[in-house]
Design an enzyme around this catalytic site. Structure first.
Site, PDB file in Angstrom:
ATOM      1  N   LYS A  10       0.832  -1.215   0.000  1.00 14.73           N
ATOM      2  CA  LYS A  10       0.000   0.000   0.000  1.00 14.73           C
ATOM      3  C   LYS A  10       0.864   1.262   0.000  1.00 14.73           C
ATOM      4  O   LYS A  10       0.550   2.248  -0.692  1.00 14.73           O
ATOM      5  CB  LYS A  10      -0.932  -0.031   1.209  1.00 14.73           C
ATOM      6  CG  LYS A  10      -1.713   1.244   1.463  1.00 14.73           C
ATOM      7  CD  LYS A  10      -2.682   1.594   0.344  1.00 14.73           C
ATOM      8  CE  LYS A  10      -3.360   2.935   0.620  1.00 14.73           C
ATOM      9  NZ  LYS A  10      -4.190   3.410  -0.485  1.00 14.73           N
TER      10      LYS A  10
ATOM     11  N   LYS B  29       0.796  11.773   5.449  1.00 13.19           N
ATOM     12  CA  LYS B  29       1.107  10.651   6.353  1.00 13.19           C
ATOM     13  C   LYS B  29       1.684   9.471   5.569  1.00 13.19           C
ATOM     14  O   LYS B  29       2.710   8.905   5.933  1.00 13.19           O
ATOM     15  CB  LYS B  29      -0.187  10.227   7.083  1.00 13.19           C
ATOM     16  CG  LYS B  29      -0.164   8.813   7.669  1.00 13.19           C
ATOM     17  CD  LYS B  29      -1.508   8.413   8.285  1.00 13.19           C
ATOM     18  CE  LYS B  29      -2.655   8.161   7.325  1.00 13.19           C
ATOM     19  NZ  LYS B  29      -2.635   6.893   6.612  1.00 13.19           N
TER      20      LYS B  29
HETATM   21  P1  NAP Z   1     -11.276   9.685   8.041  1.00 14.31           P
HETATM   22  O1  NAP Z   1     -12.479  10.093   7.280  1.00 14.31           O
HETATM   23  O2  NAP Z   1     -10.486  10.721   8.772  1.00 14.31           O
HETATM   24  O3  NAP Z   1     -11.712   8.541   9.076  1.00 14.31           O
HETATM   25  C1  NAP Z   1     -10.871   8.086  10.107  1.00 14.31           C
HETATM   26  C2  NAP Z   1     -11.714   7.252  11.051  1.00 14.31           C
HETATM   27  O4  NAP Z   1     -10.890   6.686  12.054  1.00 14.31           O
HETATM   28  C3  NAP Z   1     -12.794   8.076  11.783  1.00 14.31           C
HETATM   29  O5  NAP Z   1     -13.925   7.253  11.964  1.00 14.31           O
HETATM   30  C4  NAP Z   1     -12.108   8.366  13.135  1.00 14.31           C
HETATM   31  O6  NAP Z   1     -13.019   8.611  14.184  1.00 14.31           O
HETATM   32  C5  NAP Z   1     -11.384   7.058  13.357  1.00 14.31           C
HETATM   33  N1  NAP Z   1     -10.211   7.195  14.242  1.00 14.31           N
HETATM   34  C6  NAP Z   1      -9.035   7.804  13.955  1.00 14.31           C
HETATM   35  N2  NAP Z   1      -8.202   7.711  14.992  1.00 14.31           N
HETATM   36  C7  NAP Z   1      -8.853   7.014  15.957  1.00 14.31           C
HETATM   37  C8  NAP Z   1      -8.505   6.584  17.263  1.00 14.31           C
HETATM   38  N3  NAP Z   1      -7.298   6.854  17.783  1.00 14.31           N
HETATM   39  N4  NAP Z   1      -9.432   5.896  17.980  1.00 14.31           N
HETATM   40  C9  NAP Z   1     -10.646   5.618  17.453  1.00 14.31           C
HETATM   41  N5  NAP Z   1     -11.040   5.994  16.218  1.00 14.31           N
HETATM   42  C10 NAP Z   1     -10.138   6.687  15.477  1.00 14.31           C
HETATM   43  O7  NAP Z   1     -10.205   8.957   7.099  1.00 14.31           O
HETATM   44  P2  NAP Z   1     -10.458   8.006   5.840  1.00 14.31           P
HETATM   45  O8  NAP Z   1     -10.253   8.798   4.602  1.00 14.31           O
HETATM   46  O9  NAP Z   1     -11.669   7.183   6.039  1.00 14.31           O
HETATM   47  O10 NAP Z   1      -9.151   7.077   5.975  1.00 14.31           O
HETATM   48  C11 NAP Z   1      -9.083   5.996   6.900  1.00 14.31           C
HETATM   49  C12 NAP Z   1      -7.820   5.176   6.565  1.00 14.31           C
HETATM   50  O11 NAP Z   1      -7.918   4.674   5.223  1.00 14.31           O
HETATM   51  C13 NAP Z   1      -6.518   5.996   6.630  1.00 14.31           C
HETATM   52  O12 NAP Z   1      -5.475   5.193   7.094  1.00 14.31           O
HETATM   53  C14 NAP Z   1      -6.322   6.393   5.168  1.00 14.31           C
HETATM   54  O13 NAP Z   1      -4.962   6.665   4.883  1.00 14.31           O
HETATM   55  C15 NAP Z   1      -6.819   5.142   4.448  1.00 14.31           C
HETATM   56  N6  NAP Z   1      -7.319   5.342   3.069  1.00 14.31           N
HETATM   57  C16 NAP Z   1      -8.106   6.404   2.737  1.00 14.31           C
HETATM   58  C17 NAP Z   1      -8.554   6.528   1.412  1.00 14.31           C
HETATM   59  C18 NAP Z   1      -9.442   7.678   0.958  1.00 14.31           C
HETATM   60  O14 NAP Z   1      -9.587   7.862  -0.264  1.00 14.31           O
HETATM   61  N7  NAP Z   1     -10.036   8.439   1.849  1.00 14.31           N
HETATM   62  C19 NAP Z   1      -8.214   5.575   0.451  1.00 14.31           C
HETATM   63  C20 NAP Z   1      -7.446   4.480   0.844  1.00 14.31           C
HETATM   64  C21 NAP Z   1      -6.993   4.379   2.149  1.00 14.31           C
HETATM   65  P3  NAP Z   1     -13.710  10.076  14.335  1.00 14.31           P
HETATM   66  O15 NAP Z   1     -14.913  10.038  13.427  1.00 14.31           O
HETATM   67  O16 NAP Z   1     -14.054  10.164  15.763  1.00 14.31           O
HETATM   68  O17 NAP Z   1     -12.676  11.091  13.907  1.00 14.31           O
END
Ligand code: NAP
Length: 301
Positions: free
Chosen positions: A177, A245
């Site tokens: 990844k 990140k």
């Molecule tokens: P996001 O919208 O910021 O969601 C992050 C989620 O994780 C939220 O539900 C957050 O809770 C929760 N979270 C974070 N830290 C936490 C902790 N310490 N304890 C409990 N819950 C926690 O991000 P996202 O875009 O969905 O991305 C999530 C992951 O997938 C990341 O690692 C990202 O790099 C990866 N990713 C993202 C994409 C994309 O296109 N967005 C594509 C591939 C991979 P809250 O709601 O309370 O903040």
């Protein structure tokens, strides 16, 4: 027996931009689903669709056969699995744990080892394909762990993705990844610079985008700019903060492996510049804004 009753109970932790549609697809595939999110409001839609909501990570983990997590960075994965009230303190013996966050392979190996010591099976299974792929269940999913764990996880992974790979032992999915995001993020920097040159030179930007897509510069990255930056749309699918990140983690991985990484170093600085301009929570396409400002043009259709 209903379809749900014949399938393992799944818990999903982290209902962000990616986790929410992924969890929704697990539910649609007929798995009994329990969800937890740190910010409780994000559980509402899934509860309305039929998921149970757990009041804590520990209560979720104690009640399901399979735990999926999609949080942010290495510290968050460690907190969710290893922290007080975390998954490993409460998971059922023999539970299958699948982390789908993008983090480094070293942390994934540490969490996998801790899971083994608790008698659980663990898979690192980060994803690619964006929010669109998460909604459509067409994600690419790259997994690290035992082959038997991968086979056990397959039905749940198939509910969320179309291209599911077993890359090797613990950490191998995370490594694949980070390579993916290094390549896509570095490509995006060149895309932005090329489009800014095109705007400054006064080329027809619609035609330029079209011809590049039909020439050797065509890429998924370039394709995405037509609906984002070129429309003035900088809403996140994927945030600058998360891409920074990932590129920082890729740089660390290259350093650990003794690999020189020039594109990674430059790309990290471009994303850092966007963060310093206050664009961290915007979509990755907003990294073009500082370049536009320096050149005195806007790349808009
Ligand atoms: P996001 O919208 O910021 O969601 C992050 C989620 O994780 C939220 O539900 C957050 O809770 C929760 N979270 C974070 N830290 C936490 C902790 N310490 N304890 C409990 N819950 C926690 O991000 P996202 O875009 O969905 O991305 C999530 C992951 O997938 C990341 O690692 C990202 O790099 C990866 N990713 C993202 C994409 C994309 O296109 N967005 C594509 C591939 C991979 P809250 O709601 O309370 O903040």
């Amino acid at each position: 027996m209903t379809e749900s009753a014949s399938k393992p109970a799944v818990g999903y932790i982290g209902l962000g931009l990616m986790g929410k549609p992924m969890a929704s697809n697990v539910l649609k595939a007929g798995f009994p689903l329990t969800v937890f999110n740190r910010t409780p409001a994000k559980t509402r839609d899934l509860a309305a669709a039929g998921a149970s909501v757990a009041p804590s990570i520990a209560e979720l983990a104690a009640g399901v056969d399979v735990v999926c997590t999609c949080v942010t960075g290495p510290g968050d994965v460690e907190a969710v699995y290893l922290g007080e009230g975390g998954v490993l303190g409460a998971a059922r013996p023999g539970a299958l744990l699948i982390d789908m966050s993008t983090i480094d392979p070293g942390t994934q190996r540490r969490v996998a080892q801790a899971a083994r010591e608790r008698g659980c099976e663990y898979l690192d299974a980060p994803v690619s394909g964006g929010v669109g792929g998460a909604r459509a269940a067409t994600l690419a999913i790259m997994c690290g762990g035992e082959a038997s764990t991968f086979e056990r996880a397959r039905p749940v992974l198939d509910a969320m993705g179309r291209h599911v790979y077993h890359c090797g032992p613990a950490g191998a999915g995370a490594t694949a990844k980070l390579i993916n995001n290094l390549i896509s993020a570095s490509t995006a920097v060149a895309v932005c610079e090329g489009l800014v040159i095109g705007a400054k030179a006064g080329l027809d930007l619609e035609q330029l985008h079209d011809l590049l897509m039909n020439a050797s510069a065509g890429s998924k990255s370039l394709a995405s700019y037509k609906d984002s930056a070129m429309q003035g749309n900088f809403e996140p699918g994927f945030t600058v903060n998360n891409m920074e990140k990932d590129v920082t983690l890729a740089n660390g991985l290259a350093r650990d492996l003794g690999v020189r990484l020039l594109a990674g170093a430059i790309t990290q600085q471009v994303l850092r510049e966007a963060q310093l301009r206050g664009l961290g929570e915007k979509g990755t396409a907003s990294q073009i804004i500082p370049m536009e400002q320096l050149a005195g043009v806007e790349v808009r259709l």
